[in-house]
Design an enzyme around this catalytic site. Structure first.
Site, PDB file in Angstrom:
ATOM      1  N   ARG A   1       0.857  -1.197   0.000  1.00  0.00           N
ATOM      2  CA  ARG A   1       0.000   0.000   0.000  1.00  0.00           C
ATOM      3  C   ARG A   1       0.882   1.232   0.000  1.00  0.00           C
ATOM      4  O   ARG A   1       1.674   1.445   0.920  1.00  0.00           O
ATOM      5  CB  ARG A   1      -0.948   0.038   1.198  1.00  0.00           C
ATOM      6  CG  ARG A   1      -1.761   1.346   1.202  1.00  0.00           C
ATOM      7  CD  ARG A   1      -3.037   1.300   2.010  1.00  0.00           C
ATOM      8  NE  ARG A   1      -2.848   1.393   3.440  1.00  0.00           N
ATOM      9  CZ  ARG A   1      -3.825   1.689   4.308  1.00  0.00           C
ATOM     10  NH1 ARG A   1      -5.050   1.926   3.867  1.00  0.00           N
ATOM     11  NH2 ARG A   1      -3.586   1.712   5.597  1.00  0.00           N
TER      12      ARG A   1
ATOM     13  N   ASP B   1      -4.591   3.193  14.004  1.00  0.00           N
ATOM     14  CA  ASP B   1      -3.696   3.755  13.004  1.00  0.00           C
ATOM     15  C   ASP B   1      -4.187   5.159  12.684  1.00  0.00           C
ATOM     16  O   ASP B   1      -5.049   5.699  13.381  1.00  0.00           O
ATOM     17  CB  ASP B   1      -3.585   2.859  11.771  1.00  0.00           C
ATOM     18  CG  ASP B   1      -4.889   2.758  10.977  1.00  0.00           C
ATOM     19  OD1 ASP B   1      -5.872   3.457  11.309  1.00  0.00           O
ATOM     20  OD2 ASP B   1      -4.922   1.974  10.009  1.00  0.00           O
TER      21      ASP B   1
END
Length: 531
Positions: A164, A446
């Site tokens: 990613r 996160d």
């Protein structure tokens, strides 16, 4: 002191090991792409601001009238490679060495190695992350933990690796082209692609990517052009690169067909990036007082606006031959067997809802939860199948904009405010210290989950939310409450941890993010200036 290589200026210190990543040829191609694509990226970011200004002024998101032919057309994405047909469980985490090994060894089908929300982009984190993925692709990665003395090595049957990259909005400040920072996403993509595509092919896999935070289909077109340029550069057939696009912004859910169409040769799947999507709901509709988000922990996938999002994504993907991936379960193993059983049952129920909707797999944050998700999706698949591409949801009524924008019901509580403060404070402090994925109160936090916490506070203040105890949300209430919660966090962590951390900076940044007149689009943009 800086280093010039391939037309790029490196502000971060380079080690001899970095030379293997930042070769002259790799840097030259990265500079070429930066020249060609950075101006277009900048225009796309300006277009986002213009679109958002209309929403801030009172408009609401809706389907694009000028792309109706794409939505109504009969077309499909390119064929999926064999190793991307079974994605029933994916694990996500940062590109740190120990994480890469443990994730690839987990009982999952895919590891999404994250340069974005789970990684604080210090120079060493970014450049060492590329080396870690290179070693993993070469099946030559090991690690000895200096604290525990335990050794880690890659197993014989690692999960499929998908990288990613960073979002379009994030620059890489340590790498300059003509005196300006290059887009971080281009650096992440180019280096991983150039370094690994040959060995990935030899391993029976390919260069696969997760593309985050798209908002409009023109951004997907930008990525498609980047992919074509890169494949042509090394002589690979167009369509070798496969990308999974995260539908984690409110604008993007109205353009899913268009996003798949623009990336048709390269599209493998769309993913319900639920946490960023919830954050984007707040951010997009922040000035709409009638669409405030209640307490974060009450907003589950059973809420109508999220249920519609999930089912709509499945229907869109399967109609086009792309997989439909479910979102992240943020739970971690609990301290007691009783608590752990409760958490696993919550995960099971959440993933069963996704599987019943027709999703083809889902994310976990910890290997210990893989068994639960494996069982759910394995039971959901028809005999001999590795996905649910045959689930078309043809009987669903057309999804209307009102469904995707429906205001979630739920309480606005002082405890919710306090939890948001504690979570956001501790996450920002950890991020400033170089950690992008942090265990806080039994959940893996996160950037996406921290964004929900801080943006909720801003939205509650902006629109004068009235809490369940009758208190009206104001800057004064926030600051008084934060002062109290600072003492709570101090007592929880202890004086040594507090004094050695970055809490003064984190407190100042959180205050700015929550009480400023304007809304900061991403907390990481301001935080990045401090690392």
């Amino acid at each position: 002191m800086s280093t010039i290589r391939g037309g790029l200026e490196f502000k971060g210190a380079l080690s001899p090991q970095d030379d293997e990543i930042l070769t002259e040829a790799n840097c030259a191609f990265l500079a070429e792409l930066a020249d060609e694509f950075t101006p277009r990226r900048d225009e796309l970011l300006k277009a986002r601001e213009a679109w958002q200004a209309k929403i801030d002024a009172g408009a609401l998101p809706d389907f694009c009238s000028n792309s109706a032919k794409v939505r109504d057309g009969d077309w499909r994405v390119g064929a999926l490679p064999a190793d991307l047909l079974d994605r029933r469980v994916e694990i996500t985490g940062p590109v740190t060495r120990k994480m890469v090994i443990n994730a690839l060894n987990a009982d999952v089908k895919v590891f999404m190695a994250d340069f974005e929300d789970a990684l604080a982009p210090t120079w060493r984190n970014v450049i060492e992350g590329q080396a870690n993925l290179r070693d993993a692709v070469n099946r030559d990665i090991n690690f000895k933990d200096p604290n525990s003395g335990k050794s880690y090595a890659l197993g014989d049957d690692p999960a499929v690796l998908i990288a990613r990259v960073r979002g379009l909005h994030l620059n890489e400040k340590h790498v300059l082209r003509n005196g300006k920072p290059i887009p971080g996403c281009l650096m992440d993509f180019v280096l991983y692609f150039l370094i690994n595509h040959e060995r990935l092919s030899a391993n029976g896999s390919g260069p696969y990517f997760y593309v985050p935070k798209l908002e409009h289909y023109e951004e997907a077109r930008w990525w498609n052009d980047v992919f074509v340029k890169a494949q042509t550069h090394v002589g690979l057939p167009v369509g070798t690169i496969k990308a999974t696009m995260l539908i984690e912004t409110l604008p993007a859910v109205f353009e899913m067909d268009e996003i798949l169409f623009e990336l048709k040769d390269h599209a493998a799947a769309l993913n319900c990036g639920r946490w960023d999507y919830i954050f984007s709901y707040i951010k997009t509709l922040k000035n709409h007082a009638d669409r405030m988000l209640p307490d974060r922990h009450t907003v589950g996938m059973d809420k109508p606006f999220l249920d519609a999002y999930s089912k709509f994504l499945v229907r869109t993907c399967h109609r086009r031959g792309a997989l439909a991936m479910g979102g992240m379960s943020a739970f971690l193993p609990a301290k007691t067997p009783e608590e752990d059983a409760i958490n696993k049952e919550k995960v099971r129920a959440d993933k069963q809802r996704e599987a019943d909707n027709g999703h083809d797999g889902s994310w976990v944050a910890h290997p210990a939860l893989a068994e639960v998700v494996n069982e759910v999706y394995s039971n959901a698949f028809a005999s001999g199948k590795t996905n649910q591409l045959s689930v078309m949801r043809d009987d669903d009524a057309p999804v209307m904009a009102a469904q995707l924008l429906a205001t979630p019901e739920g309480p606005f509580t002082e405890e919710g405010l306090r939890n948001n403060i504690r979570v956001a404070l501790q996450y920002i402090e950890a991020w400033l210290g170089g950690l992008g994925a942090v265990a806080i109160y039994g959940l893996m936090e996160d950037a996406a989950t921290a964004e929900i916490s801080r943006s909720s506070i801003w939205q509650w203040i902006k629109n004068g939310a009235v809490l369940s105890n009758g208190k009206k949300m104001t800057t004064e209430l926030f600051r008084t409450t934060m002062a109290e919660e600072i003492e709570v966090v101090k007592s929880e962590l202890g004086a040594e941890r507090w004094d050695s951390g970055h809490f003064d900076e984190a407190i100042s940044l959180l205050d700015t993010l929550c009480v400023s007149d304007g809304f900061d689009a991403f907390l990481t943009l301001e935080a990045y200036r401090k690392i």
